[in-house]
Write a protein that holds these residues in place. Structure first.
Motif, mmCIF file in Angstrom:
data_model
loop_
_atom_site.group_PDB
_atom_site.id
_atom_site.type_symbol
_atom_site.label_atom_id
_atom_site.label_comp_id
_atom_site.label_asym_id
_atom_site.label_seq_id
_atom_site.Cartn_x
_atom_site.Cartn_y
_atom_site.Cartn_z
ATOM 1 N N GLY A 188 0.809 -1.128 -0.259
ATOM 2 C CA GLY A 188 0.346 -0.105 -0.143
ATOM 3 C C GLY A 188 0.812 1.520 -0.314
ATOM 4 N N VAL A 189 0.558 2.453 0.709
ATOM 5 C CA VAL A 189 1.086 3.409 0.252
ATOM 6 C C VAL A 189 2.016 3.858 1.595
ATOM 7 C CG1 VAL A 189 -0.792 5.118 -0.486
ATOM 8 C CG2 VAL A 189 -0.531 4.543 2.019
ATOM 9 N N HIS A 190 2.458 3.729 2.589
ATOM 10 C CA HIS A 190 3.166 3.460 3.623
ATOM 11 C C HIS A 190 4.817 2.973 3.493
ATOM 12 C CE1 HIS A 190 1.062 6.328 6.611
ATOM 13 N NE2 HIS A 190 1.078 6.622 5.618
ATOM 14 N N ALA A 191 5.400 2.852 4.289
ATOM 15 C CA ALA A 191 6.638 2.214 3.697
ATOM 16 C C ALA A 191 7.164 1.431 4.822
ATOM 17 C CB ALA A 191 7.988 3.265 4.212
ATOM 18 N N ARG A 192 7.637 0.334 4.340
ATOM 19 C CA ARG A 192 7.876 -1.323 5.590
ATOM 20 C C ARG A 192 8.587 -0.411 6.565
ATOM 21 N NH1 ARG A 192 8.775 -6.355 4.293
ATOM 22 N NH2 ARG A 192 9.518 -7.944 5.663
ATOM 23 N N GLU A 193 9.328 0.058 6.646
ATOM 24 C CA GLU A 193 9.988 0.512 7.616
ATOM 25 C C GLU A 193 8.942 1.161 8.877
ATOM 26 O OE1 GLU A 193 12.807 -0.336 4.826
ATOM 27 O OE2 GLU A 193 10.710 0.581 4.895
ATOM 28 N N ARG A 194 8.166 2.402 8.104
ATOM 29 C CA ARG A 194 7.512 2.663 8.906
ATOM 30 C C ARG A 194 6.097 1.894 9.741
ATOM 31 N NH1 ARG A 194 3.809 8.302 6.006
ATOM 32 N NH2 ARG A 194 2.949 8.212 7.512
ATOM 33 N N LEU A 195 5.712 1.020 8.724
ATOM 34 C CA LEU A 195 4.630 0.256 9.528
ATOM 35 C C LEU A 195 5.330 -0.650 10.220
ATOM 36 C CD1 LEU A 195 3.358 -0.859 6.435
ATOM 37 C CD2 LEU A 195 1.676 0.547 7.233
ATOM 38 N N ALA A 196 6.120 -1.488 9.995
ATOM 39 C CA ALA A 196 7.170 -1.975 11.411
ATOM 40 C C ALA A 196 7.372 -1.418 12.380
ATOM 41 C CB ALA A 196 8.990 -2.251 10.939
ATOM 42 N N ARG A 197 7.570 -0.076 12.741
ATOM 43 C CA ARG A 197 7.271 0.604 14.288
ATOM 44 C C ARG A 197 5.699 0.539 14.843
ATOM 45 N NH1 ARG A 197 9.763 5.292 11.156
ATOM 46 N NH2 ARG A 197 8.004 6.405 10.474
ATOM 47 N N SER A 198 5.342 0.063 14.179
ATOM 48 C CA SER A 198 4.339 0.037 14.983
ATOM 49 C C SER A 198 3.912 -1.668 15.828
ATOM 50 C CB SER A 198 2.328 -0.159 14.458
ATOM 51 O OG SER A 198 2.828 1.531 13.598
ATOM 52 N N GLU A 199 4.850 -1.951 15.231
ATOM 53 C CA GLU A 199 4.649 -3.994 15.935
ATOM 54 C C GLU A 199 3.376 -4.658 15.506
ATOM 55 O OE1 GLU A 199 5.430 -3.516 20.038
ATOM 56 O OE2 GLU A 199 7.772 -3.163 19.880
ATOM 57 N N PRO A 200 3.305 -4.966 13.808
ATOM 58 C CA PRO A 200 1.872 -5.727 13.507
ATOM 59 C C PRO A 200 3.025 -7.338 13.877
ATOM 60 C CG PRO A 200 3.512 -4.793 11.946
ATOM 61 C CD PRO A 200 4.110 -4.596 12.995
ATOM 62 N N VAL A 201 1.414 -8.107 13.924
ATOM 63 C CA VAL A 201 1.759 -9.406 14.223
ATOM 64 C C VAL A 201 2.199 -10.089 12.644
ATOM 65 C CG1 VAL A 201 0.463 -9.537 15.999
ATOM 66 C CG2 VAL A 201 -0.448 -9.618 13.817
ATOM 67 N N LEU A 202 2.342 -9.758 11.800
ATOM 68 C CA LEU A 202 2.623 -9.619 9.970
ATOM 69 C C LEU A 202 2.970 -8.658 9.263
ATOM 70 C CD1 LEU A 202 2.509 -12.546 8.197
ATOM 71 C CD2 LEU A 202 -0.041 -11.667 7.540
ATOM 72 N N MET A 203 3.494 -8.810 8.682
ATOM 73 C CA MET A 203 3.763 -7.936 7.521
ATOM 74 C C MET A 203 4.380 -8.512 5.939
ATOM 75 S SD MET A 203 7.203 -5.437 8.801
ATOM 76 C CE MET A 203 6.192 -3.926 7.620
ATOM 77 N N ALA A 204 2.409 -8.528 5.458
ATOM 78 C CA ALA A 204 2.690 -9.528 4.595
ATOM 79 C C ALA A 204 2.708 -8.794 3.030
ATOM 80 C CB ALA A 204 0.726 -10.085 4.597
ATOM 81 N N ASN A 205 3.133 -9.584 2.007
ATOM 82 C CA ASN A 205 3.667 -8.288 0.457
ATOM 83 C C ASN A 205 2.555 -8.694 -0.723
ATOM 84 O OD1 ASN A 205 6.439 -8.088 2.138
ATOM 85 N ND2 ASN A 205 6.679 -10.294 1.239
ATOM 86 N N THR A 206 1.578 -9.547 -0.093
ATOM 87 C CA THR A 206 0.630 -9.688 -0.794
ATOM 88 C C THR A 206 -0.769 -10.245 0.071
ATOM 89 O OG1 THR A 206 0.898 -12.165 -0.966
ATOM 90 C CG2 THR A 206 2.060 -10.674 -2.501
ATOM 91 N N PHE A 207 -2.075 -9.707 -0.688
ATOM 92 C CA PHE A 207 -3.328 -10.756 -0.385
ATOM 93 C C PHE A 207 -2.881 -11.663 0.590
ATOM 94 C CE2 PHE A 207 -7.831 -11.385 0.710
ATOM 95 C CZ PHE A 207 -7.863 -9.757 1.812
ATOM 96 N N SER A 208 -2.978 -12.864 -0.925
ATOM 97 C CA SER A 208 -2.605 -14.057 -0.311
ATOM 98 C C SER A 208 -1.736 -14.610 0.757
ATOM 99 C CB SER A 208 -2.366 -14.359 -1.883
ATOM 100 O OG SER A 208 -2.807 -14.616 -3.043
ATOM 101 N N MET A 209 -1.137 -13.983 0.772
ATOM 102 C CA MET A 209 0.276 -13.831 1.762
ATOM 103 C C MET A 209 -0.487 -13.840 3.597
ATOM 104 S SD MET A 209 3.812 -12.128 3.192
ATOM 105 C CE MET A 209 4.552 -12.955 0.999
ATOM 106 N N LEU A 210 -1.324 -12.753 3.341
ATOM 107 C CA LEU A 210 -2.723 -12.632 4.483
ATOM 108 C C LEU A 210 -3.620 -14.190 5.200
ATOM 109 C CD1 LEU A 210 -3.940 -10.839 6.447
ATOM 110 C CD2 LEU A 210 -4.964 -9.691 4.886
ATOM 111 N N MET A 211 -3.756 -14.257 3.598
ATOM 112 C CA MET A 211 -5.184 -15.296 3.881
ATOM 113 C C MET A 211 -4.437 -16.727 3.999
ATOM 114 S SD MET A 211 -7.826 -14.624 2.680
ATOM 115 C CE MET A 211 -8.148 -16.261 2.569
#
Length: 236
Positions: A188-211
């Motif tokens: 999406g729109v925010h950089a991976r490094e920025r998202l990582a600071r919020s400590e997600p349980v998963l960082m998914a490169n595709t929607f299929s990975m989330l599934m």
């Protein structure tokens, strides 16, 4: 299924709409005589409610100028809807699969307006995927957690029973404020490094990975990489 409720952001998470949002905001600024901002600047505010986004983009505007910009943006966006937008790869089939799970509830928490969300629900037929939704004009804008609180109350669930999926820091921080698990999609729109600071349980490169992640044994199939916890499929 680990969760009883999965809540999705819309723009940049389910729908590939960032380019249109940027173009419409730049055109609106030009309409009222202001210098259009860069693509990166406009992408940064995607996910906020429109008034909050405009205030962040143009802090020097008067209230009257902000209202004119809002009106012109809305006009450009509605006009652009003659050209259909598309879901990211895997979203349509994935959402239909999730909707078939009788024990799972699905919801949307978006910076869009109610009118805008209902238009896209109607034009794509995607409204039937969801049990509930909240938009920024009927509650507080992200990153305030109010829309998640309202969705949890409607579903009569606790934060521990729900998951937030989004592509921005605003989505992640909204969920983190409630102690809710959160997945960051990196396409999406925010950089991976920025998202990582919020400590997600998963960082998914595709929607299929989330599934895939939603249907695996989390204890056996995830590990912490220091960039947020990710599935083996991401790091292999």
């Amino acid at each position: 299924m680990r969760y009883r409720l999965v809540i999705f952001d819309w723009d940049g998470t389910l729908m590939d709409s960032a380019a249109r949002i940027v173009a419409c905001m730049q055109a609106a600024a030009q309409d009222i005589g202001w210098t259009p901002l860069s693509d990166a600047a406009v992408r940064d505010i995607i996910g906020l409610g429109l008034p909050e986004a405009i205030a962040k983009l143009y802090p020097g505007m008067t209230a009257e100028q902000r209202e004119r910009l809002r009106e012109r943006y809305a006009a450009h966006f509605v006009a652009a809807e003659r050209e259909p937008m598309h879901f990211f790869e895997g979203v349509a089939s994935g959402m239909k699969h999730l909707r078939s799970e009788s024990s799972l509830r699905l919801a949307v928490a978006t910076g869009k307006s109610r009118r805008g969300l209902e238009r896209i629900f109607t034009s794509t037929g995607s409204g039937e995927w969801f049990h509930a939704s909240r938009t920024a004009d009927e509650t507080l804008s992200k990153p305030h957690p109010r829309m998640l609180e309202e969705l949890l109350a409607e579903m009569r669930l606790s934060p521990e029973e729900a998951l937030m999926v989004g592509d921005t820091e605003y989505d992640m921080e909204m969920a983190r404020a409630l102690g809710m698990d959160r997945v960051a999609v990196t396409y999406g729109v925010h950089a991976r490094e920025r998202l990582a600071r919020s400590e997600p349980v998963l960082m998914a490169n595709t929607f299929s990975m989330l599934m895939d992640w939603l249907y695996v044994d989390h204890h056996d199939d995830i590990r912490d990489t220091g960039m947020g916890t990710v599935s083996r499929s991401e790091i292999s």
